[in-house]
Structures are given as C-alpha cells and as structure tokens.
Design a protein around this motif. Structure first.
Motif, PDB file in Angstrom:
ATOM      1  N   ALA A 361      50.673 -50.086  27.792  1.00  0.00           N
ATOM      2  CA  ALA A 361      51.583 -50.357  28.908  1.00  0.00           C
ATOM      3  C   ALA A 361      50.875 -51.168  29.983  1.00  0.00           C
ATOM      4  O   ALA A 361      49.652 -51.133  30.115  1.00  0.00           O
ATOM      5  N   GLY A 362      51.677 -51.906  30.758  1.00  0.00           N
ATOM      6  CA  GLY A 362      51.146 -52.723  31.848  1.00  0.00           C
ATOM      7  C   GLY A 362      52.054 -53.911  32.067  1.00  0.00           C
ATOM      8  O   GLY A 362      53.203 -53.912  31.618  1.00  0.00           O
ATOM      9  N   ASP A 363      51.554 -54.933  32.766  1.00  0.00           N
ATOM     10  CA  ASP A 363      52.367 -56.125  32.911  1.00  0.00           C
ATOM     11  C   ASP A 363      52.360 -56.899  31.591  1.00  0.00           C
ATOM     12  O   ASP A 363      51.565 -56.622  30.695  1.00  0.00           O
ATOM     13  N   THR A 364      53.244 -57.849  31.469  1.00  0.00           N
ATOM     14  CA  THR A 364      53.448 -58.507  30.177  1.00  0.00           C
ATOM     15  C   THR A 364      52.190 -59.194  29.662  1.00  0.00           C
ATOM     16  O   THR A 364      51.889 -59.134  28.478  1.00  0.00           O
ATOM     17  N   ASP A 365      51.443 -59.840  30.551  1.00  0.00           N
ATOM     18  CA  ASP A 365      50.211 -60.502  30.131  1.00  0.00           C
ATOM     19  C   ASP A 365      49.190 -59.491  29.641  1.00  0.00           C
ATOM     20  O   ASP A 365      48.539 -59.677  28.611  1.00  0.00           O
ATOM     21  N   ALA A 366      49.027 -58.400  30.404  1.00  0.00           N
ATOM     22  CA  ALA A 366      48.044 -57.385  30.038  1.00  0.00           C
ATOM     23  C   ALA A 366      48.372 -56.765  28.683  1.00  0.00           C
ATOM     24  O   ALA A 366      47.491 -56.569  27.838  1.00  0.00           O
ATOM     25  N   VAL A 367      49.649 -56.454  28.480  1.00  0.00           N
ATOM     26  CA  VAL A 367      50.062 -55.844  27.211  1.00  0.00           C
ATOM     27  C   VAL A 367      49.842 -56.816  26.053  1.00  0.00           C
ATOM     28  O   VAL A 367      49.314 -56.431  24.995  1.00  0.00           O
ATOM     29  N   ALA A 368      50.243 -58.065  26.234  1.00  0.00           N
ATOM     30  CA  ALA A 368      50.064 -59.054  25.162  1.00  0.00           C
ATOM     31  C   ALA A 368      48.589 -59.217  24.804  1.00  0.00           C
ATOM     32  O   ALA A 368      48.220 -59.281  23.627  1.00  0.00           O
ATOM     33  N   ASN A 369      47.729 -59.275  25.823  1.00  0.00           N
ATOM     34  CA  ASN A 369      46.301 -59.419  25.567  1.00  0.00           C
ATOM     35  C   ASN A 369      45.726 -58.186  24.889  1.00  0.00           C
ATOM     36  O   ASN A 369      44.863 -58.285  24.012  1.00  0.00           O
ATOM     37  N   ALA A 370      46.200 -57.005  25.289  1.00  0.00           N
ATOM     38  CA  ALA A 370      45.704 -55.772  24.686  1.00  0.00           C
ATOM     39  C   ALA A 370      46.142 -55.653  23.224  1.00  0.00           C
ATOM     40  O   ALA A 370      45.370 -55.239  22.360  1.00  0.00           O
ATOM     41  N   VAL A 371      47.395 -56.004  22.957  1.00  0.00           N
ATOM     42  CA  VAL A 371      47.878 -55.977  21.573  1.00  0.00           C
ATOM     43  C   VAL A 371      47.045 -56.907  20.700  1.00  0.00           C
ATOM     44  O   VAL A 371      46.629 -56.550  19.589  1.00  0.00           O
ATOM     45  N   ALA A 372      46.775 -58.103  21.197  1.00  0.00           N
ATOM     46  CA  ALA A 372      45.962 -59.062  20.441  1.00  0.00           C
ATOM     47  C   ALA A 372      44.559 -58.529  20.215  1.00  0.00           C
ATOM     48  O   ALA A 372      43.979 -58.682  19.129  1.00  0.00           O
ATOM     49  N   ALA A 373      43.992 -57.876  21.242  1.00  0.00           N
ATOM     50  CA  ALA A 373      42.640 -57.326  21.112  1.00  0.00           C
ATOM     51  C   ALA A 373      42.594 -56.208  20.069  1.00  0.00           C
ATOM     52  O   ALA A 373      41.654 -56.125  19.270  1.00  0.00           O
ATOM     53  N   VAL A 374      43.619 -55.365  20.065  1.00  0.00           N
ATOM     54  CA  VAL A 374      43.673 -54.278  19.080  1.00  0.00           C
ATOM     55  C   VAL A 374      43.793 -54.843  17.673  1.00  0.00           C
ATOM     56  O   VAL A 374      43.126 -54.382  16.733  1.00  0.00           O
ATOM     57  N   LYS A 375      44.628 -55.857  17.513  1.00  0.00           N
ATOM     58  CA  LYS A 375      44.831 -56.447  16.187  1.00  0.00           C
ATOM     59  C   LYS A 375      43.585 -57.134  15.656  1.00  0.00           C
ATOM     60  O   LYS A 375      43.434 -57.295  14.437  1.00  0.00           O
ATOM     61  N   ARG A 376      42.682 -57.550  16.557  1.00  0.00           N
ATOM     62  CA  ARG A 376      41.426 -58.138  16.088  1.00  0.00           C
ATOM     63  C   ARG A 376      40.484 -57.085  15.527  1.00  0.00           C
ATOM     64  O   ARG A 376      39.554 -57.398  14.788  1.00  0.00           O
ATOM     65  N   VAL A 377      40.731 -55.836  15.890  1.00  0.00           N
ATOM     66  CA  VAL A 377      39.830 -54.750  15.484  1.00  0.00           C
ATOM     67  C   VAL A 377      40.350 -54.007  14.262  1.00  0.00           C
ATOM     68  O   VAL A 377      39.600 -53.706  13.330  1.00  0.00           O
ATOM     69  N   VAL A 378      41.644 -53.690  14.253  1.00  0.00           N
ATOM     70  CA  VAL A 378      42.219 -52.887  13.171  1.00  0.00           C
ATOM     71  C   VAL A 378      43.554 -53.465  12.746  1.00  0.00           C
ATOM     72  O   VAL A 378      44.181 -54.236  13.481  1.00  0.00           O
ATOM     73  N   HIS A 379      44.002 -53.069  11.563  1.00  0.00           N
ATOM     74  CA  HIS A 379      45.317 -53.467  11.076  1.00  0.00           C
ATOM     75  C   HIS A 379      46.353 -52.497  11.634  1.00  0.00           C
ATOM     76  O   HIS A 379      46.233 -51.274  11.466  1.00  0.00           O
ATOM     77  N   VAL A 380      47.365 -53.024  12.321  1.00  0.00           N
ATOM     78  CA  VAL A 380      48.388 -52.180  12.919  1.00  0.00           C
ATOM     79  C   VAL A 380      49.762 -52.737  12.587  1.00  0.00           C
ATOM     80  O   VAL A 380      49.918 -53.903  12.213  1.00  0.00           O
ATOM     81  N   THR A 381      50.769 -51.883  12.749  1.00  0.00           N
ATOM     82  CA  THR A 381      52.167 -52.313  12.641  1.00  0.00           C
ATOM     83  C   THR A 381      52.885 -51.890  13.906  1.00  0.00           C
ATOM     84  O   THR A 381      52.459 -50.974  14.610  1.00  0.00           O
ATOM     85  N   MET A 382      53.973 -52.566  14.218  1.00  0.00           N
ATOM     86  CA  MET A 382      54.731 -52.262  15.424  1.00  0.00           C
ATOM     87  C   MET A 382      55.564 -51.011  15.201  1.00  0.00           C
ATOM     88  O   MET A 382      56.232 -50.863  14.173  1.00  0.00           O
ATOM     89  N   ALA A 383      55.517 -50.105  16.172  1.00  0.00           N
ATOM     90  CA  ALA A 383      56.315 -48.887  16.089  1.00  0.00           C
ATOM     91  C   ALA A 383      57.651 -49.096  16.777  1.00  0.00           C
ATOM     92  O   ALA A 383      57.821 -49.995  17.603  1.00  0.00           O
ATOM     93  N   VAL A 384      58.606 -48.266  16.472  1.00  0.00           N
ATOM     94  CA  VAL A 384      59.911 -48.325  17.117  1.00  0.00           C
ATOM     95  C   VAL A 384      59.755 -47.909  18.574  1.00  0.00           C
ATOM     96  O   VAL A 384      59.037 -46.977  18.897  1.00  0.00           O
ATOM     97  N   GLY A 385      60.414 -48.625  19.469  1.00  0.00           N
ATOM     98  CA  GLY A 385      60.412 -48.219  20.870  1.00  0.00           C
ATOM     99  C   GLY A 385      59.655 -49.157  21.778  1.00  0.00           C
ATOM    100  O   GLY A 385      59.592 -48.926  22.967  1.00  0.00           O
ATOM    101  N   SER A 386      59.072 -50.211  21.257  1.00  0.00           N
ATOM    102  CA  SER A 386      58.401 -51.169  22.136  1.00  0.00           C
ATOM    103  C   SER A 386      59.431 -51.848  23.002  1.00  0.00           C
ATOM    104  O   SER A 386      60.539 -52.139  22.570  1.00  0.00           O
ATOM    105  N   ARG A 387      59.050 -52.103  24.253  1.00  0.00           N
ATOM    106  CA  ARG A 387      60.050 -52.652  25.173  1.00  0.00           C
ATOM    107  C   ARG A 387      59.374 -53.495  26.247  1.00  0.00           C
ATOM    108  O   ARG A 387      58.187 -53.408  26.486  1.00  0.00           O
ATOM    109  N   ALA A 388      60.186 -54.299  26.894  1.00  0.00           N
ATOM    110  CA  ALA A 388      59.788 -54.979  28.134  1.00  0.00           C
ATOM    111  C   ALA A 388      60.840 -54.646  29.169  1.00  0.00           C
ATOM    112  O   ALA A 388      62.027 -54.562  28.863  1.00  0.00           O
ATOM    113  N   THR A 389      60.399 -54.412  30.404  1.00  0.00           N
ATOM    114  CA  THR A 389      61.362 -54.024  31.436  1.00  0.00           C
ATOM    115  C   THR A 389      61.315 -55.005  32.584  1.00  0.00           C
ATOM    116  O   THR A 389      60.338 -55.670  32.791  1.00  0.00           O
TER     117      THR A 389
END
Length: 389
Positions: A361-389
């Motif tokens: 969670a966080g602002d859109t830039d922070a979340v996008a950067n964090a998701v990218a950082a996680v994907k560089r480390v491990v294989h992940v899939t998107m879970a139900v419930g992701s959102r932008a507000t």
C-alpha cells in the motif's frame, strides 16, 4: 524537542525570487521564525515512528556494522562568516547487490541553501557526480551478474557505470562523505527524502546528526501513515510549469535534492504566513483514504485525488524466505527504497501450504515500484482485491 538553530542572530531579509526554479516565495521576513520552524520539522522527523526506527542505527557513536567504509560525522563548532542558517539537501541513487540486498551509491548530489542576515538566500550545487562505491565493495565492477543496476531509476546500465570507473569519472565515496560533512555546521540541517536509505548507502553516521535531520517523507504523510513518493509531493505542491516531467523516467539526484529544498522552503514560508497552519499539511493528508472516500484536490495543486493504491500479491511459501531476506533485510530494503507499506500474511498450515498474501500500500508510484522490486526477487501472481483509490 525543538531546535532553534540560528535564532540568536538571523534578522529579517527578503527571499529572492531566483532562489529556486520551482518555489520562490516573494518574502520570508522572519528568519528567527524560519529557524524555529526548521527545528520543528526536524523534530517531526524524529517523532515519526517509521523514520526514527530506520534512522536510529545511524545516530550512534558506533557504526551500524563492521564495514570499514563508515564515515563518522563530526561537526565543527565554528560558525561560517557571516553566520548563516543552512539547508544541506542530499540525494543518492544506488545499485543493489543481489545476494544480500546491500545497496551502494553510484550517483549523488549535494546542494546547500544559505540564509544570511541582510541578503537573499543563496543556493549552491556543492557536488553532482557519479560515485565509486569501491570503499564498500572493492569488486563491485567485476561481475555484472551480482548486481541489479536499477536502470529504471539510475538511468545508467551496469556497463556504463564500469566504464565511468575505468575512465576515472567517479568521485570516491570518502571524498563524497567529506563533502557532506564539511557542508555541515552548528546552524545547518541535513535534508532529503528517505534520508535513512541515503545515509546508509553513503555509510554516514554519528550522534551529531541528531536534531539536524529533516526528511520530507516524515513531514508529509498520507492520513493512513503511508509515505508518499517525492514525485507525488512535487506534483501536489510545486508549480507544474517548472516541474513538468519530474521523475517521469530516470531519477536525477540534483533535481531530487532541489525538489526537497524547494518543498521545505515552501513549507517554512507557508508556516510563517499562517501561524495556525498545521506543519506538514498538504492535499494528500486528509483525503479520506482510510475510509475509502476520495476528496477533491485543493487549489494548492493536486495530483493526489487518485494517488493512493493497494496491491495484493501471492507469494509461494517456498519463496517467502528469499523475499524477507536475512533478518528481514530484503523486505526492509524494499520498504525503504519505495516508501510503500508491505505486509505479509500468515503461513497456512498443511502438507501443501498455499501461497501467502503480500499486501502493498501507498501512493501509486510507491506501490508500482514496490511491486516491481518484489517481482525481481520472487515469482508472484496478482491476488484478488488489488485496487487504486
């Protein structure tokens, strides 16, 4: 505790319109008040639980670890002539060692803004340079596979960094450390965005830094407590004509350091104009994020109405250890680097445990950067419930 650095000698003066390209208030007449407000913003940094937690290991006599690259900050008691209140703004871009998540600096900028009695404040670029991190890892330039060059942020591929080192186009880390230390004096504040991450990368520490730090990440937060990115703060508070395209691609340390200085100058000016103003007040602070109700952006500028986001990722149980890192080092590093909040769900018991939910969670830039950082480390899939507000 409020530090009133400079309050004994700073007198009224005009803040020149040419100080910064993006925030140039017409007058800042009360320099005693400016010193008090900067001290109060420093106190806010120390009072922020997350920021204080990350900064604490850097504020002791002993270095945080056994690396010989650590530089102990000693601030001379001598004042400059003429005496001045000073902001020293720093920004660092880093590459990351894959095996342990250690970050080393490869680009940096140091800016100063001096407030002298009887004259306009003066901004200077003390250094804007590539940095050779050999003092931390002497072999950093010998094995590309061991390093993530963070190209989307640094704008420099690993091969180009190695070439710069070979051509002696980099400043040594000890020289950069000395530049920062020499810029500080008893009336100076060291400022930045996510200072803990930058100071750790620079291997700078010491108790003299206490009550001298102002972190825009701690001054401006979302109502939920999440950290906004520097880009979101700039889009929300600084003139769009001067800052169009800021951080739209690679980050430039000089521009980032300038942005931090401009944000703090703006904040102090607004506080002096309106004594009833809450420190750190901005359009992203009270937008009903915790209740999920979006409020319209104010006329102050407001790219923030749609800035908060949350993503949930599914992390295989077998990859959880790699994501967390030794002693939590890797997931902490992602938090510090991006400003996003990462929360890992509990383990599911059973012979074939299901993936664990990682909420970001966080602002859109922070979340996008964090998701990218996680994907560089491990294989992940998107879970139900992701959102932008």
């Amino acid at each position: 505790e409020i530090s009133c650095a400079g309050a004994t000698y700073i007198r009224s003066a005009c803040l020149g319109a040419a100080l910064c390209r993006s925030w140039a208030p017409p007058y800042m007449e009360d320099y005693i008040g400016a010193a008090v407000e900067m001290g109060a913003l420093s106190a806010m940094t120390g009072a922020s639980p997350r920021t204080a937690r990350d900064l604490l290991p850097l504020l002791h006599e002993a270095p945080p670890d056994a690396s010989s690259a650590w530089h102990f900050v000693r601030v001379s008691a001598a004042l400059p002539s003429p005496p001045s209140l000073r902001l020293v703004s720093i920004d660092v871009e880093m590459i990351e060692r894959r095996k342990d998540g250690v970050k080393v600096p490869v680009r940096a900028a140091v800016l100063s803004v001096d407030f002298c009695a009887g004259c306009e404040p003066q901004k200077s670029v003390l250094v804007s340079t590539l940095v050779d991190p050999s003092a931390i890892d002497p072999g950093w330039a010998t094995c590309e596979a061991e390093w993530d060059d963070k190209f989307s942020i640094t704008g420099l591929p690993y091969a180009q960094l190695v070439l710069a080192k070979q051509q002696q186009m980099m400043m040594s880390l000890p020289a950069l450390q000395e530049c920062i230390t020499s810029a500080l004096h008893p009336k100076a504040f060291l400022v930045g965005h996510n200072l803990a991450s930058d100071l750790r990368a620079l291997h700078v520490h010491g108790p003299m830094l206490r009550r001298r730090l102002i972190d825009t990440q701690a001054v401006y937060t979302f109502g939920s407590g999440a950290w906004p990115s520097l880009r979101v703060l700039v889009e929300s508070m600084l003139p769009p004509d001067a800052w169009a395209g800021f951080q739209s691609s690679a980050h430039h340390p000089e521009a980032d350091a300038d942005a931090v200085a401009c944000l703090l100058l703006r904040e102090v000016e607004l506080l002096l104009r309106d004594p009833s103003r809450q420190r750190g007040e901005w359009t992203g602070r009270h937008e009903g994020r915790q209740e999920g109700v979006g409020a319209p952006a104010s006329a102050e500028g407001g790219a923030l109405a749609e800035a908060a986001a949350e993503h949930s990722l599914l992390v295989p149980e077998s990859d959880v250890g790699r994501l967390i890192g030794k002693g939590g080092s890797r997931i902490k590093s992602i938090r510090q680097e991006t400003g996003a909040t990462l929360s890992l769900g509990p383990c599911n018991a059973g012979s074939a445990p299901s993936p664990r939910v990682l909420r970001i969670a966080g602002d859109t830039d922070a979340v996008a950067n964090a998701v990218a950082a996680v994907k560089r480390v491990v294989h992940v899939t998107m879970a139900v419930g992701s959102r932008a507000t």
